[in-house]
Structure formats: structure tokens, C-alpha cells
Write a protein that holds these residues in place. Structure first.
Motif, short mmCIF file in Angstrom:
data_model
loop_
_atom_site.label_atom_id
_atom_site.label_comp_id
_atom_site.label_asym_id
_atom_site.label_seq_id
_atom_site.Cartn_x
_atom_site.Cartn_y
_atom_site.Cartn_z
N CYS A 271 0.88 -1.14 0.19
CA CYS A 271 -0.03 -0.01 0.04
C CYS A 271 0.89 1.42 -0.17
CB CYS A 271 -0.97 0.02 1.07
SG CYS A 271 -2.11 -1.35 1.07
N GLU A 272 1.76 1.27 0.81
CA GLU A 272 2.63 2.44 1.11
C GLU A 272 3.54 2.71 -0.14
OE1 GLU A 272 2.98 2.25 5.90
OE2 GLU A 272 4.54 1.59 4.89
N TYR A 276 -1.36 3.31 -2.22
CA TYR A 276 -2.58 2.65 -2.34
C TYR A 276 -3.41 2.50 -3.47
CZ TYR A 276 -2.17 3.08 2.97
OH TYR A 276 -1.67 2.84 4.27
N LEU A 281 -2.99 -3.16 -6.29
CA LEU A 281 -3.18 -4.07 -5.15
C LEU A 281 -3.72 -5.23 -5.39
CD1 LEU A 281 -4.03 -1.70 -2.45
CD2 LEU A 281 -1.77 -2.89 -2.72
N LEU A 296 -8.44 -2.85 3.32
CA LEU A 296 -7.90 -1.61 3.80
C LEU A 296 -8.74 -0.95 4.97
CD1 LEU A 296 -7.94 -0.09 0.15
CD2 LEU A 296 -6.04 -0.40 1.45
N GLY A 306 -2.09 1.67 9.00
CA GLY A 306 -2.27 2.20 7.62
C GLY A 306 -3.21 3.45 7.82
#
Length: 444
Positions: A271-272, A276, A281, A296, A306
């Protein structure tokens, strides 16, 4: 360097009483004067970082309890509840609510719990789905022990280095003597999966796409091997009816499956690294948009948090059929709320496209929150008939600057679409709902 501080008087006072200490005794243990401790407990002085470290070390204090107001949505959540028409004659303003929350957070939490249990009209009967949802929201949809257990199993199976579905199916075969069998739709009318213990088979409908098949296999592995963790959580939810417990158990079993397929650290790192980016993903974890959206909402591990997303799912008629607040602070909309100007509704006219939109909403809140939202349709196969749903992800706009899907989108509140409180209670004359398509920006 400026030392960070916060007001935490009630929490410190409860800790002192729990330990059976006088102010003088606790002050001596912390290396401060009794008068200074008295001021801290009365919220007339902040709890400095230095003193907080002393409290943690000497009294096994969990600093997360200092943010206990998050469980009720913080000041915005309490303002929303106080805005109920039953309290209109009391003239309670935001400043007074803020003072209440700061001075007596446990009393504020008790009021919020009573309000939520009673329901907005005070006449909502037993609702096992709502009861289970409230229990999930108390955890902010993050179940730390279950997540770590699933992550450990994922590492053991080396799911990141192999065909995930095949590896999980092999686990079922070796550890539980269960094979996976794909059956024609006419053999499984109206259902997508079935555990046949007589035949020692996990049977899946041929109508399930690849991501959904993998999810069902992971779900069965989790249900068998993480049973103790799942049952412990279900018992800890303190739900009053068997149906509510079943709903909660179903949710945490789904959670275990997602944690197996998208192990926490690897998922958060992805994600980072990608901003995101939901498209990346999906491909990297061989998962559907709906599965990514749900995962998420769970990223609240202490020390490895997150962004705080919420997600929701809508049927073709516009009715919300699922809602997960996570740690976002979003509040489950009132029954029957409709916001046709919002992207989840426009998504039905743009099948498969990713739509983004900045909006403001917040039922009854003094200052509606500013959100960045992402939506697209998904196909639900294998049930009584194929159906299309719309899934939306939401994040407070102040966190959205680095999102891949937010590039090129104005995050200025003045440019956001005001959604109000939902059609049944809005009454705005300048409503934008007749033109939902022009309010959403489509992207692939």
C-alpha cells in the motif's frame, strides 16, 4: 525540541484509583509534585510525553486508552449524537460537547453506547446484523491476534512465493483430508460453496471467479486452523443472540481469509509503496476490488497503522447492503438514506470503471467531514442469480494527498460535492442529484 502533550486527566485518575494510590503516592512514583498531578487529573495541565513514559513503565499502562474517544467517533461522533432532535431544546453547542468529552470520556462513551443501543427513534427492535456491526466497530475492524496468527500461517505456507490457491488447497488436502472440487452451477443452485464432510470435499460453484475461489479456500483453511482465535473473539463480543453471534463469527472468519491472502506487513508495505493504488493491489494479491476494499479497513495494528478507510456496498436499487467503518470515524448512514449524486450510484452507469469523487457528508454533524471516495461495480456470481453491486472506499480528504487515485483531483473542501444527510432528511433546494454522472471522474 517541543515536548508533545495531551489532556488525559480522567484516564490518569482511573488508573490511580485502580492501583489504590493517593495522589501523593502516585506523584512520588512519577517524580512529580502532588499539586502538579492534581492539575493533570483536572485537565488543567497536559500529560507530557516524559510523564506519559513514566506512567507506561511504572503502571503497565496501555497508551491506546488515551484515544478511547475514537471508539465513539471522537468529538464529531458525539456532536452527531447530541444533534438529535430530542436534544434540540437544550442548545448544546460543539464547545460544550468537547468539554464533556475531555472532562468525562467514560461518561461520554456510556452516553454514546446508550444512544446507539436505543437507536435514533428509540424504537428499533432487536437487530442481530446491527448488533454484530456495532461489535465489529468497537474493534474498529482490526483483530490483532487473529491477524498475527493468519500472517504467521501465510509465512509458513510461503503464500507470497507460490500459487496461493494451489498452496491453500494442498494445505486442506494434507492437514484436513479435504479436496477442492469445482461443480457445475446446476449442481449447486443458489449457493457458492459447500463443505461435504461425507465426501471430504470443499465444493465450489463454477460461477465463482478466480479471486472468489481463492477466498473461499482460504476461508475454509482459516475456519479450521484458526478456530480457537475465531471462537475467542466471538465469545468476547458479548452478543445476546445466537444470530448476532453467527453474523459476527461469519465476519471474523472472512477476516481470517483476507489476512491469509493479504498478510498484514506485506499488504501494508505494498500500500505504502504504490500510494494505495487499488488496481496494483488487486493484481499483486490476486484479489478482487471488494476484497481489497475490505482489507483496507483493517489496517490498525499498533505501530504499523495504515490509512483509516471505510467501505460500503450498494445494491442496484441503491440500498446499502454492507458497511465497514474501520477506524475512519464514518457513521453508518440512517436507514433509507440515498445520495444519488455520490459515485457508488454513478458507478452502475460506468460498469467496471473506477470513479473518484471528493464529497462532504456527516449525518447530523455540526461540520460535515470532507471525504475522498473511490467506487466501482463488482459482479456477484454463484448465488440465486448474477447480480451487480457497487463498492465504495472512503478516506478523509486530509489523508488522501498521496493516494494514486487522488492524483489530479482537487482536495479543496470548496470543490467537494455536498451530500447532506441523505435524501429522507435533507430538503435542500440546491440538490445536485439529478446529474450524478457529471460529478464523478472516471478512470481505469
Amino acid at each position: 525540541m517541543t515536548e508533545t502533550s495531551l489532556l488525559a486527566g480522567p484516564a490518569l485518575r482511573r488508573l490511580r484509583k485502580r492501583e489504590g494510590l493517593t495522589q501523593a503516592a502516585m506523584a512520588a512514583s512519577l517524580g512529580i509534585s502532588p499539586s502538579y498531578l492534581n492539575l493533570i487529573e483536572r485537565n488543567q495541565r497536559p500529560l507530557s510525553a516524559r510523564v506519559l513514559v513514566q506512567v507506561i513503565e511504572r503502571f503497565d499502562f496501555d497508551p491506546r486508552t488515551l484515544r478511547e474517544d475514537e471508539a465513539i467517533g471522537g468529538i464529531d461522533g458525539l456532536v452527531r449524537r447530541m444533534s438529535d432532535k430530542r436534544f434540540a431544546d437544550l442548545g448544546i453547542d460543539r464547545e460544550e460537547v468537547q468539554e464533556f468529552l475531555a472532562a468525562a470520556p467514560q461518561a461520554a462513551a456510556a452516553f454514546a453506547r446508550l444512544y446507539d443501543t436505543a437507536g435514533e427513534a428509540g424504537a428499533r427492535g432487536d437487530d442481530p446484523v446491527a448488533d454484530a456491526r456495532q461489535a465489529i466497530e468497537r474493534w474498529q475492524n482490526h483483530f490483532a491476534d487473529l491477524d498475527r496468527a493468519a500472517e504467521g500461517m501465510s509465512d509458513e505456507l510461503r503464500l507470497s512465493r507460490s500459487d496461493t490457491g494451489a498452496a491453500l488447497a494442498e494445505r486442506l488436502r494434507e492437514q484436513h483430508q479435504l479436496s477442492v472440487r469445482i461443480l457445475p452451477a446446476e449442481v449447486m443452485p443458489g449457493i457458492v460453496h459447500r463443505l461435504d464432510l461425507h465426501a471430504r470435499q470443499l465444493q465450489l460453484s463454477e460461477m465463482l471467479p478466480g479471486a472468489a475461489r481463492r477466498f473461499q479456500i482460504a476461508r475454509q483453511v482459516g475456519a479450521l486452523e484458526l478456530r480457537d482465535e475465531i471462537e475467542l473473539l466471538t465469545a468476547g463480543a458479548n452478543l445476546n443472540t445466537a444470530e448476532a453471534r453467527d453474523k459476527f463469527r461469519e465476519h471474523v472468519t472472512d477476516y481470517a481469509a483476507a489476512a491469509l491472502l493479504m498478510p498484514y506487513r506485506r499488504f501494508l508495505r505494498a500500500c505504502e509503496q504504490t500510494g494505495y493504488d487499488v488496481n496494483i493491489l488487486q493484481r499483486r494479491f490476486a484479489s478482487s476490488f471488494d476484497q481489497i476494499a475490505q482489507r483496507l479497513t483493517t489496517l490498525q495494528r499498533v505501530g504499523e497503522r495504515g490509512l483509516p478507510f471505510f467501505s460500503a456496498r450498494f445494491g442496484r436499487t441503491g440500498r446499502m447492503v454492507h458497511f465497514s467503518a474501520g477506524a475512519s470515524g464514518a457513521v453508518h448512514p440512517i436507514e433509507g438514506a440515498r445520495w444519488p449524486a455520490w459515485v457508488p450510484y454513478a458507478a452502475f452507469e460506468s460498469r467496471g470503471s473506477l470513479l473518484t469523487q471528493a464529497v462532504t457528508f456527516g449525518e447530523g454533524e455540526a461540520v460535515p467531514k470532507h471525504w475522498f471516495t473511490i467506487a466501482r461495480t463488482i459482479e456477484v456470481d454463484g448465488a440465486a442469480c448474477s447480480a451487480r453491486k457497487s463498492v465504495v472506499l472512503g478516506l478523509e480528504a486530509r489523508f488522501a494527498g498521496e493516494l494514486a487515485q487522488a492524483r489530479g483531483i482537487s482536495l479543496d473542501p470548496k470543490d467537494a460535492v455536498p451530500l447532506g444527510v441523505g435524501c429522507p432528511r435533507c430538503g435542500r433546494a440546491d440538490c445536485l442529484t439529478p446529474a450524478p454522472q457529471r460529478l464523478a471522474r472516471a478512470g481505469m
